[in-house]
Each structure stands twice: as C-alpha cells, then as structure tokens.
Scaffold this motif. Structure first.
Motif, PDB file in Angstrom:
ATOM      1  N   GLY A   1       0.973  -0.701  -0.026  1.00 28.00           N
ATOM      2  CA  GLY A   1      -0.316   0.274  -0.189  1.00 28.00           C
ATOM      3  C   GLY A   1       0.942   1.504  -0.570  1.00 28.00           C
ATOM      4  N   LEU A   2       1.753   0.862   0.215  1.00 28.60           N
ATOM      5  CA  LEU A   2       3.239   2.728   1.043  1.00 28.60           C
ATOM      6  C   LEU A   2       3.591   2.940  -0.630  1.00 28.60           C
ATOM      7  N   LEU A   3       3.790   1.394  -0.966  1.00 30.01           N
ATOM      8  CA  LEU A   3       4.429   2.032  -2.206  1.00 30.01           C
ATOM      9  C   LEU A   3       3.788   2.476  -3.184  1.00 30.01           C
ATOM     10  N   SER A   4       2.347   1.077  -4.094  1.00 24.90           N
ATOM     11  CA  SER A   4       1.943   2.043  -4.988  1.00 24.90           C
ATOM     12  C   SER A   4       0.892   3.645  -4.489  1.00 24.90           C
ATOM     13  N   GLN A   5       0.382   4.150  -3.402  1.00 19.71           N
ATOM     14  CA  GLN A   5       0.848   5.243  -2.784  1.00 19.71           C
ATOM     15  C   GLN A   5       1.516   6.391  -3.715  1.00 19.71           C
ATOM     16  N   ARG A   6       2.860   6.054  -3.407  1.00 17.62           N
ATOM     17  CA  ARG A   6       3.956   6.520  -4.296  1.00 17.62           C
ATOM     18  C   ARG A   6       3.863   5.695  -5.725  1.00 17.62           C
ATOM     19  N   ASP A   7       2.954   5.402  -6.413  1.00 25.22           N
ATOM     20  CA  ASP A   7       3.200   5.620  -7.858  1.00 25.22           C
ATOM     21  C   ASP A   7       4.470   4.257  -8.448  1.00 25.22           C
ATOM     22  N   ILE A   8       4.423   3.643  -7.300  1.00 31.03           N
ATOM     23  CA  ILE A   8       5.659   2.226  -7.928  1.00 31.03           C
ATOM     24  C   ILE A   8       5.400   0.919  -8.110  1.00 31.03           C
TER      25      ILE A   8
ATOM     26  N   VAL B   1      -5.007  -0.211  18.777  1.00 30.18           N
ATOM     27  CA  VAL B   1      -6.735  -0.949  18.869  1.00 30.18           C
ATOM     28  C   VAL B   1      -5.225  -2.191  19.318  1.00 30.18           C
ATOM     29  N   LEU B   2      -6.543  -3.625  19.673  1.00 31.70           N
ATOM     30  CA  LEU B   2      -6.613  -4.506  18.881  1.00 31.70           C
ATOM     31  C   LEU B   2      -7.648  -4.991  18.309  1.00 31.70           C
ATOM     32  N   CYS B   3      -6.750  -6.098  17.467  1.00 28.25           N
ATOM     33  CA  CYS B   3      -7.247  -6.224  15.914  1.00 28.25           C
ATOM     34  C   CYS B   3      -6.816  -7.572  15.738  1.00 28.25           C
ATOM     35  N   SER B   4      -7.511  -8.101  15.375  1.00 27.43           N
ATOM     36  CA  SER B   4      -6.616  -9.752  14.573  1.00 27.43           C
ATOM     37  C   SER B   4      -6.888 -10.111  13.240  1.00 27.43           C
ATOM     38  N   GLN B   5      -5.204 -10.460  13.252  1.00 28.17           N
ATOM     39  CA  GLN B   5      -4.880 -10.549  12.011  1.00 28.17           C
ATOM     40  C   GLN B   5      -5.561 -10.774  11.121  1.00 28.17           C
ATOM     41  N   ASP B   6      -6.766 -11.883  10.983  1.00 27.30           N
ATOM     42  CA  ASP B   6      -7.488 -11.992  10.301  1.00 27.30           C
ATOM     43  C   ASP B   6      -8.768 -11.319  10.261  1.00 27.30           C
ATOM     44  N   LEU B   7      -8.957  -9.977  10.358  1.00 32.25           N
ATOM     45  CA  LEU B   7      -9.896  -9.165  10.410  1.00 32.25           C
ATOM     46  C   LEU B   7      -9.237  -8.031   9.991  1.00 32.25           C
ATOM     47  N   LEU B   8      -7.817  -7.654   9.910  1.00 36.82           N
ATOM     48  CA  LEU B   8      -6.946  -7.308   9.530  1.00 36.82           C
ATOM     49  C   LEU B   8      -6.394  -6.983   7.471  1.00 36.82           C
ATOM     50  N   GLU B   9      -6.076  -8.081   7.687  1.00 38.74           N
ATOM     51  CA  GLU B   9      -5.166  -8.343   6.493  1.00 38.74           C
ATOM     52  C   GLU B   9      -6.533  -7.866   5.287  1.00 38.74           C
ATOM     53  N   PRO B  10      -7.507  -8.452   5.610  1.00 40.25           N
ATOM     54  CA  PRO B  10      -8.704  -8.189   4.323  1.00 40.25           C
ATOM     55  C   PRO B  10      -8.713  -6.474   3.990  1.00 40.25           C
ATOM     56  N   VAL B  11      -8.303  -5.824   5.757  1.00 43.30           N
ATOM     57  CA  VAL B  11      -8.648  -4.255   5.319  1.00 43.30           C
ATOM     58  C   VAL B  11      -7.295  -3.960   4.117  1.00 43.30           C
ATOM     59  N   LEU B  12      -6.235  -4.129   4.875  1.00 45.22           N
ATOM     60  CA  LEU B  12      -5.069  -4.004   4.134  1.00 45.22           C
ATOM     61  C   LEU B  12      -4.736  -4.274   1.949  1.00 45.22           C
ATOM     62  N   LEU B  13      -5.646  -5.619   2.368  1.00 49.47           N
ATOM     63  CA  LEU B  13      -5.794  -6.038   1.138  1.00 49.47           C
ATOM     64  C   LEU B  13      -6.732  -5.216  -0.292  1.00 49.47           C
ATOM     65  N   ALA B  14      -7.503  -4.745   0.517  1.00 51.42           N
ATOM     66  CA  ALA B  14      -8.305  -4.231  -0.414  1.00 51.42           C
ATOM     67  C   ALA B  14      -7.913  -2.614  -0.513  1.00 51.42           C
ATOM     68  N   HIS B  15      -7.406  -2.441   0.190  1.00 55.03           N
ATOM     69  CA  HIS B  15      -6.460  -0.900   0.204  1.00 55.03           C
ATOM     70  C   HIS B  15      -5.384  -1.326  -0.809  1.00 55.03           C
ATOM     71  N   ALA B  16      -4.020  -1.679  -0.392  1.00 54.31           N
ATOM     72  CA  ALA B  16      -3.269  -2.387  -1.704  1.00 54.31           C
ATOM     73  C   ALA B  16      -4.064  -2.874  -3.221  1.00 54.31           C
ATOM     74  N   LYS B  17      -5.073  -2.894  -2.808  1.00 52.36           N
ATOM     75  CA  LYS B  17      -5.224  -3.422  -4.479  1.00 52.36           C
ATOM     76  C   LYS B  17      -5.900  -2.445  -5.402  1.00 52.36           C
ATOM     77  N   THR B  18      -6.653  -0.971  -4.409  1.00 45.79           N
ATOM     78  CA  THR B  18      -7.530   0.118  -4.779  1.00 45.79           C
ATOM     79  C   THR B  18      -6.242   0.772  -5.238  1.00 45.79           C
ATOM     80  N   ALA B  19      -5.086   1.010  -4.214  1.00 46.34           N
ATOM     81  CA  ALA B  19      -4.110   2.021  -5.098  1.00 46.34           C
ATOM     82  C   ALA B  19      -3.563   1.419  -5.629  1.00 46.34           C
ATOM     83  N   GLY B  20      -3.226   0.468  -6.129  1.00 44.28           N
ATOM     84  CA  GLY B  20      -2.570  -0.765  -7.338  1.00 44.28           C
ATOM     85  C   GLY B  20      -1.901  -1.475  -7.977  1.00 44.28           C
TER      86      GLY B  20
END
Length: 495
Positions: free
Chosen positions: A19-26, A105-124
């Motif tokens: 996500g961080l790299l995609s936001q930087r157009d990489i 926060v306290l967020c289980s990894q199986d709930l966190l990863e879908p959020v990060l995946l959706a963002h990374a894909k949306t970012a490119g």
C-alpha cells in the motif's frame, strides 16, 4: 505487468508495504504462497505508531471498525476464566495523554489483513495468491523471482525483491543471511475456537486472559463467541497427536475456562515456537528483508508485528527516493542499520517481559530515536525535536473525515522542510533542492483572530526541520542555514 518491486508474502507487513509503495506510484507485485489470507487471528495488538502508519494509508478508521472496543484493551489474570477472584489491568492512557492522533487498537490479524488487501489493490498493487516462490536471484542490475502458480512455473524480474515472508523466509535464505539469537524459548498450541463466553467475561472483558497453573490463557477475538486458547506445550508431548484429538482439545479449553460443561467448537489449531532471533543484516544486494523475515520477537508485549510495520514505513520512502533517482542505494544500508537496532532493542524488552507481569505499552515505538543506543527504551514517551525522533503530534485544526488535524497529517510521505509559520526562504530552499515544504500553520495572527489555538511544536522563528518520509526528523536547521540543509540532504539520500 512488469513490477518495479516484488514483495514476497501477503501478511500485514507485505500488504502494508504494498500500500505504501502503491501510494507512491511504484508498480508492485505481491506473491503469496497460500490460497488466501490468514484464517487464524495470530498477531492482534496494533500500537499507536502502527496506527499512525495506517492513518497515512487512509485505513485507520476501517481498522478501528473491526477492532475490539478501547475499554477492552487491558489484561486479566486469574486461575481460570470464570474465577470469582481476578485482577484487571487499566487500559493504556494513550487517548488521555494526547501524544498521538491514532491510539492503538486490538485487531486480530484475520480481520486486519482484508482491510490492508483491499487498500493495496485499490492503490494499484497486484496481489497473487497460490504463488509459491521457489527461486530468488540477484542479477546485479535487477532480481529474478521464480514461482509456481496453478502447478506451472513462472518468473518475473524487478528492481528489488522484499522478503516479507515470515520466519522461514525464502528471500532471506536466497540472500544467504543468517539469524542469531535464541530459539524454542517455549512452544504453544494455538487453538482457534468458538464458545459462548459473552456472559462469562461481561464484567472482565480484556484482550488477554492469563491463567495460573501452567494453563496458558485466552486471547479475545470478539470477546463474545470467537477465541484463541494458547496452551503451553510441555516437553515431550506429542503435539501432533493432540491436534488431532478434538475431545482432548475441548477438555483443555474447558479446564482453562473453569467451565466443565462449556460448549466448544474447535475451528483450527496451529503450533508456534517463541524465539528471539535477529537477521545478521536486513539487506543483501537487491534483496531486502522486513518483518519476521528479519526479526522474530517474543510476543510478550505484542510488539513483533508493530516493528514489522515500522520496517515497511522506513523502507517505502527510501525505495521511492532511490527509484526516483533522488537517492543512492546506500540508503538501504541505513535502513538495515536503523531497523536492526530497533528490532534488537524491542527483542530485549520483550525478553525481559517473559517472566510475566508486564503491561500494555501502546506508546513504546512513538519514542523510537534513530541514532541513539538503544533506539527504543521502556521510558515514558516525551515529545522531542531531536534528530532521529518522530515529529511531535500537535493538533493544528480540523479536517473532514478524520476530525482533529495533526502535524503528522500534513507530512507528504517524502522528504520535507517543516516550519512553524510560512517562511519564504525555506520554501525557496525546498524548491531548489527537490523536497516538499510544509508550514504547520498559516499565521499566528490568523489563529488568534479566529479565536483558535496557536499550536506549536517548539521551533524558534526562522528554524526548520528536515523531516523524512517516515515522519522522523533528519535534522534541525537554524535560520537560513542552507549549507546544513545541503549536507543533511546528502547524508539522508546516501550521497
């Protein structure tokens, strides 16, 4: 698609970096061996510094929505889950202290990863599952990554490969990087289960439930029906046999809960070993390590994943500088030196917690001080403008969607000159040397006329900060000292 960077591993670290790299157009390709995201909660504690990274990604609120309530962020200690006598710790005071715009926060990894995946894909970013990496080769001016997908062999070339592929990292192995430290400090059977415990914990809701008598403890997923039971495996026990015995697993859970008739549904099990290991280097040529591939931290304190997220944050801006032609590859040696020192310090703190009795330290990584020895300590956080420290958080206004606007929200994710008030000389210097310019407030007089606050981070008139893409201060510059700016820019860019 020909990626510029290949990331091996689609866990929290790999997806954050994507996500961080995609936001930087990489252009980013993420290769993950498993057919999908983690189904096991695994890591859960997300500290304030990691939430600041997620805030910069634009996913802070989405992560909060799948996290436990703030009031639950505390520890429970008793003989069993249902014991009448128990001790509860206080929740961390991060919210009241005002040191961050994004408390943990306290967020289980199986709930966190879908959020990060959706963002990374949306970012490119492109994320491929069932893509098991079999070969990584440094070709000098590029890397070649071989992998299998759907039973077929494929390969891809890129400028760099980042190993976010965990403790058994194939990238680390291909780079020939060793590990030093302690292994098998303890062995645990992690049991993912469903059980109706809402009423049992109503007056004692916590994130971790430590039990006496060698029974291990429960970890909350939702503090209702979804749980993890961590059972410390005794020496000599055939844990594989135990994993296959649903009746014995159920009995272990019932004993820990102190409820002999508890209805239990076993969903999954996983064996893991507590280790304290550090890679000898985080960089070898065009192969770079982050997260558990680079360091394995005892979970006593909940800092392991957070150090990995810090790796991603520290690496992303450097990759962008190098790929943009503004910095040399020597910045990766700086990354290795800085992050290895942080990992070592956090491992030492976590080892000190193994004996028990530790508290939740949400602000530990806010005080990271690059260049200090050690760069992380258990001392209470105090804001600072010293080089190596994170820019202090100060509320400078309001913004739609996030509420209070922080000084950290104004940072562009790349090198920037920061001043308290607009300064024409520093703005001109920023243009001349290819960095961003960020005045933290428009004018002191304007603030007063509007009846608002006139916040300050403590810079004197004419002073400036050179701030890196990860929000850490590279240098404090006296009024008009462009020569110091040039020197610090050269160092920060590895020139």
């Amino acid at each position: 698609m020909k990626p510029t960077v290949v990331i091996v591993g689609a866990g929290p670290i790999g997806l954050t970096l994507a996500g961080l790299l995609s936001q930087r157009d990489i252009e980013v390709l993420v290769l993950e061996a498993h057919p999908g995201l983690s189904k096991h909660p695994k890591a859960r504690g997300i500290s304030a510094r990691s939430m600041e990274v997620f805030r910069a990604l634009g996913v802070e609120q989405a992560v909060r929505e799948v996290s436990l309530p703030n009031a639950h962020i505390r520890f429970f200690r008793a003989d069993t889950l249902a014991s009448e006598e128990f001790v509860l710790s206080d929740p961390p005071a991060t919210q009241e202290r005002g040191h961050t715009p994004a408390p943990g926060v306290l967020c289980s990894q199986d709930l966190l990863e879908p959020v990060l995946l959706a963002h990374a894909k949306t970012a490119g970013a492109t994320v491929q599952f069932e893509s098991r990496v079999t070969e990584v080769a440094d070709l000098g001016d590029r890397v070649r990554v071989g992998y299998t997908q759907a039973g077929k062999q494929a390969e891809v070339e890129a400028a760099y490969v980042i190993g976010c592929d965990g403790a058994r990292s194939i990238v680390r192995e291909a780079a020939g990087v060793g590990l030093t430290g302690q292994t098998d400090l303890a062995r645990f059977l992690s049991i993912r289960l469903s059980a109706p415990l809402t009423d049992v914990v109503r007056d004692r809701a916590a994130v971790s439930y430590f039990l006496g008598g060698g029974k291990g403890g429960f970890l909350a997923v939702d503090n209702q029906d979804e749980w993890i039971y961590q059972y410390p495996v005794p020496d000599g026990m055939n844990v594989a046999e135990l994993q296959g015995d649903a009746g014995q697993l159920t009995e272990l859970v019932r004993v820990g809960a102190g409820l002999p008739e508890l209805e239990v549904k076993i969903r999954d099990t996983m064996v893991w070993r507590m280790s304290a290991l550090l890679a000898d280097t985080f960089v070898r040529g065009r192969m770079i390590l982050a997260g558990d591939a680079a360091h394995q931290t005892p979970p006593t304190g909940g800092h392991g994943m957070n150090v990995g997220i810090g790796d991603a944050d520290a690496l992303a801006w450097r990759l962008a500088e190098v790929l943009g032609g503004r910095a040399s590859e020597r910045v990766f040696a700086q990354y290795s030196h800085e992050r290895r020192a942080v990992a070592r310090a956090v491992i030492d703190i976590s080892l000190g917690n193994v004996s028990g009795g530790y508290a939740i330290d949400d602000e530990l990584l806010l005080g990271t001080h690059y260049g200090a020895e050690p760069p992380v300590t258990a001392e209470p956080y105090a804001a600072s403008l010293d080089a190596g420290r994170r820019l202090p958080h100060v509320v400078v206004g309001e913004a739609e969607g996030i509420g209070a606007l922080s000084t950290l929200d104004l940072l562009p994710g790349r090198l920037a000159i920061v001043t308290e008030l607009p300064d024409a000389a520093w703005a001109a210097a920023a243009r001349a040397y290819g960095v961003s310019y960020v005045p933290l407030r428009s004018s002191a007089a304007g603030e007063r006329e509007r009846g608002g606050r006139c916040p300050s981070i403590g810079l004197a008139a004419g002073e400036a900060l050179l701030v890196r893409g990860d929000g850490h201060i590279a240098a404090r510059l006296s009024a008009g000292n462009v020569d110091a700016l040039v020197s610090e820019l050269a160092h920060t860019r590895g020139r």
